[in-house]
Design an enzyme around this catalytic site. Structure first.
Site, PDB file in Angstrom:
ATOM      1  CB  CYS A 156      -7.045   0.872  -4.684  1.00 11.99           C
ATOM      2  SG  CYS A 156      -7.858   2.154  -5.622  1.00 11.99           S
ATOM      3  CD  GLU A 159      -3.792   3.723  -6.205  1.00 12.62           C
ATOM      4  OE1 GLU A 159      -3.766   2.712  -5.470  1.00 12.62           O
ATOM      5  OE2 GLU A 159      -4.606   3.891  -7.115  1.00 12.62           O
TER       6      GLU A 159
END
Lengths: 528, 528
Positions: A301, A264
């Protein structure tokens, strides 16, 4: 007590001579504990123990694995203040965030424990045989999910608990039945060791095989590279930068036996501001976004790094208000001097591009390692021409792209790299008139949000945290939510296998009472 | 009528000047039709059409896609004798196999049609919001499976219908909502064109967008390479050799945006013969295996190429009987002179290794392109030392590995490359005493079979056709059965999305009546 050593299975070990310390960004000084990087010998021993442990651990019942995960959660809570203080000293993050993230970490572990104790997650699927079928007898086939093998987890810099040592990836892999080797994050090696101690205690208390978990210190990239290259490792979980994740992906793809890497990585989380919403409530939206961009010093994020709109009075008001509001917010500290350096470099790089105007810039002096928030604008045509403008500036920064018209806006979205999230801000009945925009955004993201902010990732079954590359290396899986267990399993079929030797999940009697698919129908029924 | 042209979307096209023909191995002569390889321009046009078609096709209802798949099945059946004759002339396979494989192909298409018409396959998952939750409101999140984008399918040499133009990969990708670009297999380009015509007719009849399907001729590797490198392509399905599959995997991994490649590649499908079974019925097992090794000239991906046992009188009897029985079987034709050449080369390579003894060898002259079956033996220790002995010899060939004891047998299994299937031949209550063997085999295969033969892959929900590398490039997915649709989708989440704009699968009213997970519970209920 932090020893600075590695956990090679249940044993503390520090055979190497490469040492390092962590850093307190708030105090701007090194922390006291000295950590010893794992040696090649220690790495190989940890993988070898994990490979042995896998033979036993892959067969342990869901109930027993659940007890292990719950024990990890208990041991983490038992670390109490020491954990919170170490966390804060190694990240600069406030105590409230530390306790919140601990709660999330514990919640994730218990969530996976519930999932595997319940047992239906294995997707048991049964097609009964038929010896009388013509022209050939039909075999009896039964399928379930089976763990891949030892998994390497790379902790994230920005989530020292929830996405690190015993975070989501570790919880998911252990739940699946895979031993875990953690490549500890150098910025919070102390927090990592404390959590590793909790995991090891839990493993011993619940009698898990030695090697089900190891924690390896590292100051650079070598330990991670050696782990990913080791033929005993069967999958990799990573949270971090595009550069780091891609390097591991490339390394894994080049192995004689390539292995899945779920990384990720970066995301600038585009937010599309539709015209009517801007016309009616630009000030309100801008105020909300000033908060979203700066929360956690912009180190999430899902931070909204890209705001997209069509040129209008509303958009002008939005930019003006956002710029005013964002500089009113007190700057906060970043995770590490290196993160601050990266923020300054990337901001500088983007600001120096052609056509970029700075509309908000917190210019007062700030304490060391504190980040000054900023907002810039650019035209849609410039953004389309120059991919440097698509760069993630990790920190409290956002870029407003001002498009000429809806066609340009759609074009900008079509040319975005893959993203974790996309958000649409719209007024009542406005979305219906912009189906093209919605569809274009859907093709670039893993999660689409209506009239909200992308920050905040709910841990639930329906969450997708992932998306088209480079948001993640494999958009077919999520990194958050119990569905993330699927990254670490493969389906496995038994054909005409004796009933008494099948795993419980597939036995005629359905002793676990789980939901199964039998000849295409879902039920918890027994087979007669 | 076979034109030899490519289908670029709905349009026949032959702009290139590179031509080729197919070959009739039974008659040992070229077939008449001349095929034109797709040019770079045609490839790019096909991808561009697929990208456009995706925008519409990804949103089409399951019912409409099901009508399309059923129409393809109807059109394939309407091809009637022309298809069967072309198939036989391009493969040397007998008519019975042709009609059987057509039945399977049609069955696969209808199976996927049923799946998507029913609709629950999208794994709709809903977590309802809670505005009153403290400390933060809980968002409403809803997830479903969403198609990846245009998919390239590489047909297999050994299944001109069921694993080629409109075979399993194509059916799964079209069912998922992905347009398909077929890289037609040069050995059966005529069969491919006929099937492509059926697909295009079905697409036109059911009003699918132009570009939902293209069929590209190729005589070598260039067309495939260009397709996989094209940034518009989002995933790849392949069935064939390890060398070919790995090359495509490497190419896809090197792209700026890496994409998933699901390649089903080589397998030697180990069969473990346990001592009691050999003691009690070596002759019977050997006779069955003589048939399994030679069926379809040994050209099945699940052909038993490796037979493992512990040295004993029973094993000696087995080898003796197998060798006697297998040479009694009439040799049959292979798919193509190149396949025959590969068979001879690989057989020669293996036979020339140290410690290998030939125990059965059909030595009489055979017709051109016919394969002479063979059986060889080797000791466990030699097999462990020399990985050349692990090579797949594609054809009617099998190797018996004679182990000293159970520990060596387990060691041999532990050191096998990943396999599609593993089989255990055991007598009553024998399996229980060899748990180590079963567990070791489970770690190397995708499907484990009790007292049967690996040949024969049932198309059903519980089937796993895949396995650890190199059986497939990603063991987390199967290539056979409706579960294979998962290779071509990614989960996608809607957060706080207006109910009326959600896809039907996620609407409160559950208009499709599908099975959904709502707050962790499976049901077909509406949400109030």
């Amino acid at each position: 007590m932090i020893t600075g050593k590695n956990y090679i299975g249940n044993k503390l070990s520090a055979k190497g001579n490469k040492t390092f310390t962590t850093f307190n960004p708030e105090l701007n000084q090194e922390n006291k504990s000295v950590f010893t990087e794992a040696t090649t010998e220690e790495i190989n021993e940890a993988v070898s123990l994990a490979t042995k442990a896998y033979k036993e651990y892959s067969k342990i019942s869901g109930t027993k694995k659940a007890a292990f995960l719950n024990a990890i959660a208990d041991e983490i809570l038992a670390l109490d203040d020491v954990l919170i203080k170490t966390y804060c000293s190694e990240s600069g993050l406030p105590e409230g965030r530390a306790t919140g993230e601990r709660g999330r970490t514990v919640g994730q572990l218990r969530g996976f424990a519930n999932l595997i104790a319940a047992g239906s997650w294995v997707d048991a699927t049964i097609d009964k045989g038929d010896a009388a079928r013509e022209p050939q007898p039909k075999p009896d086939i039964r399928k379930l999910n089976f763990p891949l093998g030892p998994v390497v987890v790379f902790g994230a810099s920005n989530f020292p608990l929830a996405f690190s040592t015993a975070g989501g990836d570790t919880a998911a892999a252990l739940a699946a039945g895979c031993p875990v080797l953690v490549k500890s994050h150098p910025m919070h090696a102390g927090t990592g060791e404390l959590i590793a101690t909790a995991v090891i205690k839990a493993a011993e208390k619940t009698k898990m095989p030695n090697g089900v978990f190891s924690n390896l210190n590292s100051s650079g990239i070598e330990v991670g590279q050696k782990l990913v290259s080791n033929s005993g490792v069967k999958a990799v979980g990573f949270t971090g930068s595009i550069k780091g994740g891609r390097a591991l992906y490339d390394l894994a793809a080049k192995r004689e036996e390539p292995i899945p890497v779920f990384a990720e990585m970066g995301s600038i989380n585009p937010v599309v501001l539709l015209p009517k919403a801007l016309q009616n409530r630009a000030v309100n939206i801008a105020t909300i976004y000033a908060g979203s961009i700066t929360v956690g010093t912009g180190q999430f994020c899902t931070n909204p790094g890209l705001l997209l709109g069509i040129k209008s009075e509303g958009l002008t008001t939005f930019v003006h208000t956002l710029s005013e509001e964002i500089v009113k917010i007190n700057p906060s500290v970043m995770l590490h001097p290196n993160i601050k350096k990266g923020y300054l470099n990337n901001k500088e790089k983007v600001v120096s591009q052609k056509g970029v105007s700075v509309t908000a810039n917190f210019t007062e002096d700030v304490k060391a390692n504190y980040a000054q928030q900023a907002v810039v604008t650019v035209n849609g045509s410039e953004f389309l021409k120059n991919t440097t403008l698509h760069l993630e500036v990790f920190g409290p920064f956002s870029m407003v792209v001002q498009c000429e018209n809806e066609a340009e806006l759609e074009n900008v979205i079509d040319h975005l790299e893959g993203q974790l999230t996309g958000t649409i801000i719209a007024d009542d009945n406005e979305l219906e008139n912009h189906t093209n925009i919605v569809n274009a955004l859907q093709n670039r993201v893993g999660r689409i949000i209506f009239n909200g902010v992308p920050t905040g990732v709910e841990v639930c079954e329906s969450m997708v945290h992932g998306g088209p590359y480079p948001a993640s290396t494999d958009s077919r899986f999520t990194a958050v939510g119990v569905g993330s267990i699927k990254r670490w399993v493969r389906p496995f079929s038994y054909q005409d296998w004796p009933n008494n030797l099948l795993p419980d999940e597939l036995k005629n009697e359905n002793p676990l009472g789980i939901l199964r698919s039998i000849d295409g129908k879902k039920s918890t029924e027994k087979i007669n």
